[in-house]
Each structure stands twice: as C-alpha cells, then as structure tokens.
Design a protein around this motif. Structure first.
Motif, PDB file in Angstrom:
ATOM      1  N   ILE A 159       0.844  -1.201   0.000  1.00  0.00           N
ATOM      2  CA  ILE A 159       0.000   0.000   0.000  1.00  0.00           C
ATOM      3  C   ILE A 159       0.879   1.250   0.000  1.00  0.00           C
ATOM      4  CG2 ILE A 159      -1.756   1.289   1.266  1.00  0.00           C
ATOM      5  CD1 ILE A 159      -2.726  -1.318  -0.040  1.00  0.00           C
ATOM      6  N   ARG A 160       0.580   2.178  -0.917  1.00  0.00           N
ATOM      7  CA  ARG A 160       1.299   3.449  -1.004  1.00  0.00           C
ATOM      8  C   ARG A 160       0.796   4.408   0.069  1.00  0.00           C
ATOM      9  NH1 ARG A 160       3.734   0.346  -3.839  1.00  0.00           N
ATOM     10  NH2 ARG A 160       4.323   0.667  -6.012  1.00  0.00           N
ATOM     11  N   LEU A 161       1.688   5.290   0.525  1.00  0.00           N
ATOM     12  CA  LEU A 161       1.380   6.147   1.665  1.00  0.00           C
ATOM     13  C   LEU A 161       1.950   7.539   1.458  1.00  0.00           C
ATOM     14  CD1 LEU A 161       0.545   6.357   4.807  1.00  0.00           C
ATOM     15  CD2 LEU A 161       2.942   5.800   5.230  1.00  0.00           C
ATOM     16  N   GLN A 162       1.182   8.567   1.823  1.00  0.00           N
ATOM     17  CA  GLN A 162       1.665   9.948   1.799  1.00  0.00           C
ATOM     18  C   GLN A 162       1.095  10.693   3.001  1.00  0.00           C
ATOM     19  OE1 GLN A 162       0.196  12.645  -1.289  1.00  0.00           O
ATOM     20  NE2 GLN A 162       2.277  13.446  -1.523  1.00  0.00           N
ATOM     21  N   ALA A 163       1.967  11.302   3.799  1.00  0.00           N
ATOM     22  CA  ALA A 163       1.519  12.075   4.956  1.00  0.00           C
ATOM     23  C   ALA A 163       0.816  13.348   4.491  1.00  0.00           C
ATOM     24  CB  ALA A 163       2.702  12.423   5.851  1.00  0.00           C
ATOM     25  N   LEU A 164      -0.325  13.651   5.106  1.00  0.00           N
ATOM     26  CA  LEU A 164      -1.093  14.837   4.755  1.00  0.00           C
ATOM     27  C   LEU A 164      -0.858  15.980   5.736  1.00  0.00           C
ATOM     28  CD1 LEU A 164      -4.499  13.114   3.858  1.00  0.00           C
ATOM     29  CD2 LEU A 164      -2.805  14.050   2.259  1.00  0.00           C
ATOM     30  N   PHE A 165      -0.952  15.687   7.019  1.00  0.00           N
ATOM     31  CA  PHE A 165      -0.716  16.724   8.028  1.00  0.00           C
ATOM     32  C   PHE A 165      -0.516  16.076   9.392  1.00  0.00           C
ATOM     33  CE2 PHE A 165      -5.297  16.068   7.789  1.00  0.00           C
ATOM     34  CZ  PHE A 165      -5.711  16.049   9.112  1.00  0.00           C
ATOM     35  N   ARG A 166       0.060  16.852  10.291  1.00  0.00           N
ATOM     36  CA  ARG A 166       0.219  16.413  11.675  1.00  0.00           C
ATOM     37  C   ARG A 166      -0.927  16.991  12.499  1.00  0.00           C
ATOM     38  NH1 ARG A 166       4.960  18.695  10.614  1.00  0.00           N
ATOM     39  NH2 ARG A 166       4.625  20.256  12.262  1.00  0.00           N
ATOM     40  N   HIS A 283      -3.788   1.900  -3.435  1.00  0.00           N
ATOM     41  CA  HIS A 283      -3.219   0.669  -3.966  1.00  0.00           C
ATOM     42  C   HIS A 283      -2.297   0.999  -5.136  1.00  0.00           C
ATOM     43  CE1 HIS A 283      -3.016  -3.371  -5.761  1.00  0.00           C
ATOM     44  NE2 HIS A 283      -3.321  -3.794  -4.543  1.00  0.00           N
ATOM     45  N   PRO A 284      -1.226   0.222  -5.340  1.00  0.00           N
ATOM     46  CA  PRO A 284      -0.269   0.504  -6.424  1.00  0.00           C
ATOM     47  C   PRO A 284      -0.888   0.566  -7.815  1.00  0.00           C
ATOM     48  CG  PRO A 284       0.652  -1.117  -4.926  1.00  0.00           C
ATOM     49  CD  PRO A 284      -0.765  -0.893  -4.492  1.00  0.00           C
ATOM     50  N   ARG A 285      -2.011  -0.110  -8.033  1.00  0.00           N
ATOM     51  CA  ARG A 285      -2.588  -0.090  -9.381  1.00  0.00           C
ATOM     52  C   ARG A 285      -3.047   1.311  -9.765  1.00  0.00           C
ATOM     53  NH1 ARG A 285      -6.200  -2.658  -6.279  1.00  0.00           N
ATOM     54  NH2 ARG A 285      -8.121  -1.546  -5.805  1.00  0.00           N
TER      55      ARG A 285
END
Length: 313
Positions: A159-166, A283-285
């Motif tokens: 699973i791909r992940l990107q932080a949005l905010f703290r 998802h990577p797709r």
C-alpha cells in the motif's frame, strides 16, 4: 473452440469479493435474480460451485479461494488495458466518482473544503465518503475505495502512503466552563473534571490516560460515545470535557473578538501526548492513473492549506 465470455470475469470478481449474490448484485448494479443466473453460468463454465450455503451465509469453495486473487488481478489488468494512462487529463470533462474511506472527524473538518475544491477544478467529479470501521487494506486491495485517509495501521507492504498533516489532541469544553476561568490547568485539575470519551471500539484508555497514569492520576470518565462529533455535541451541552483532534475544530463558528470557536473553548492538554500523522493511502494499481494522481494532489493541497496553523504549532 468457443471463446469465453469475459464479462463473466467481472461478475466472478464481484462474487468472490462480496461472497454474496446480493452483495455482488449491488456492487454491479444488477438485480439479485440476474446475478444468481450469472453465478449459474459461472458454475457451468468453471465446473465448481464457487459459492455454497453455510447456515445463513455463503462461503467460498476451496477452488474459489484459490482463484480469488488471480481473478482480482485479471480484472485490474483488463481495466488498465481498456483505460490506459494519458498525460492529457481534461478536468473539465472528467466524469468519475472517487470513493474515500475516512472517519467522521476528517469529513467534518475537511470534507466540505475538499468537495468544493474538487467541484471547482472538475465539475463532473463526485466524491463519495464511506465509513471506516477498521484499519485494514481489504477495501483498497479489492478496489472498493480509491483512497484510505487516516492514521496508518497494518495496511501491508504494497500500500502506497503519503503524509497529509500532523495533528494533536486538545481539550474542548463549552464557553464559560470552569476550566476556561481557571488561572492554570494542572494535570490534577484536568483529570478531576467529568470527561466524555470518543471511541468507536469502546476503548477504556488512550495516550492521555497513559500520560496521566505516569503522574498517578486517572480521568473521571463519565460517558463514552462512538465518534468525535458525538463527543463535541455532549461537551457543548454539558460540563463534560471532550478530547478531540485540533483539526476537528477547523470549521467551528469563530468568535470574531478572540478567534476561538464561538460556543467552545479549547485548550492545550496539561500532559504530553504524541502527535498524530494523518495520511492518504492507495493501492499501487492507481499509482500512474492521471485522474487518481490529480485526486491525491488535491487532497494533499487542501489538507495542508486548511491545517497550516495546526502544523506550525
């Protein structure tokens, strides 16, 4: 040799994912009787029952379990072939519904801003927010949702992940509460107040309780409710103290005199708790899908703009 009907692959994927004729029918927009007939055709083609009755539920046969992941991948590959990536994404004509799985706190805090930003850039795009009962990758893997938004759980390595905010937790009470008038909010004074706790799983303790326990203190928990909106509503109408993410107060009506929520008073906790990182997961797709990439950039932009003040603290 007769070519197989590849439309059956879509139906098979839905049946294996839902493990229910009625559920697969809803997913594909068909009647239950039509899906039942399709299951009959699939049984004839594969030579396997695929779904069998177990009490009131249906369960997959061993063969169905064996082909479940392969079927899912085959459908994803077929869809990518028929809808290849294009660098020329026309947002004015993009007609698509994106499904985002997030908890109530995110929708209350940022849902309206995200919907408005999407409508402005791509008027034919629709956002569908669905509840998030647990942290699990199944919905992303099965293509039921486009984005998962929240605190990272056990989502799996792909699973791909990107932080949005703290984010961080703050205390919230109604205007005029005893805590608002106190010259100093000590840990002892805070713990002695009546508290309303938000927990969809009914957890009895959390990071704040652990920090208080290190000081030999325990909160006076009067009530537990299943969500942050419910905790806020109780705090507004009582003398109880709610514990909420700071981002949850973004859209509360503000008192122009002091810039704080008009009917609420928020305060920093008298104990240290760890920050929360809210992320978007996919998802990577969907990695190179231009429309999905646009959606991810939009979510990131809106979240960082709206939570700028929180992240600077």
């Amino acid at each position: 040799m007769t070519e197989p009907d590849l439309n059956l692959l879509i139906a098979l994927n839905a049946l294996l994912a839902q493990q229910s004729v009625a559920g697969a029918a809803r997913r594909l927009g068909l009647s239950a009787s039509a899906m039942s007939r399709t299951l009959g055709r699939l049984r004839a083609v594969t030579g396997d029952p695929l779904l069998v009755r177990a009490g009131r539920n249906m369960v997959l046969t061993p063969y169905a379990e064996e082909i479940r992941e392969r079927t899912q991948k085959a459908v994803f590959v077929a869809r990518s072939v028929l809808r290849p990536p294009s660098s020329a994404l026309n947002l004015s004509t993009l007609e698509r519904t994106f499904t985002l799985r997030a908890n109530d706190g995110f929708v209350v805090a940022l849902g309206a801003s995200l919907i408005a930003a999407a409508a402005k850039a791509a008027p034919l795009v629709r956002l569908c927010f669905v509840p998030k009962p647990e942290k699990a990758p199944g919905a992303l893997r099965e293509g039921l949702v486009d984005l998962e938004i929240g605190v990272l759980g056990n989502m799996g390595p792909e699973i791909r992940l990107q932080a949005l905010f703290r984010d961080r937790f703050v205390g919230v009470v109604r205007k005029g509460h005893t805590l608002e008038k106190a010259p100093e909010i000590t840990a002892e004074f805070y713990a002695a107040q009546g508290h309303v706790v938000a927990s969809r799983r009914g957890d009895k303790t959390g990071p704040v309780d652990e920090a208080l326990a290190d000081l030999g203190l325990q909160r006076n928990i009067v009530a537990r409710v299943p969500s942050f909106p419910a905790a806020l509503a109780v705090a507004q109408a009582s003398d109880l103290v709610a514990l909420l993410p700071a981002s949850f107060l973004i859209n509360q009506p503000v008192d122009e005199k002091n810039g704080s929520p008009a009917t609420l008073w928020s305060f920093e906790l008298p104990v240290k708790t760890r920050e929360i990182t809210v992320s978007q997961m996919w998802h990577p797709r969907s990695e190179v899908d231009p429309a999905h990439r646009w959606l991810r950039k939009l979510v990131l932009s809106v979240c960082r703009e709206k939570t700028l003040a929180i992240n600077e603290k």
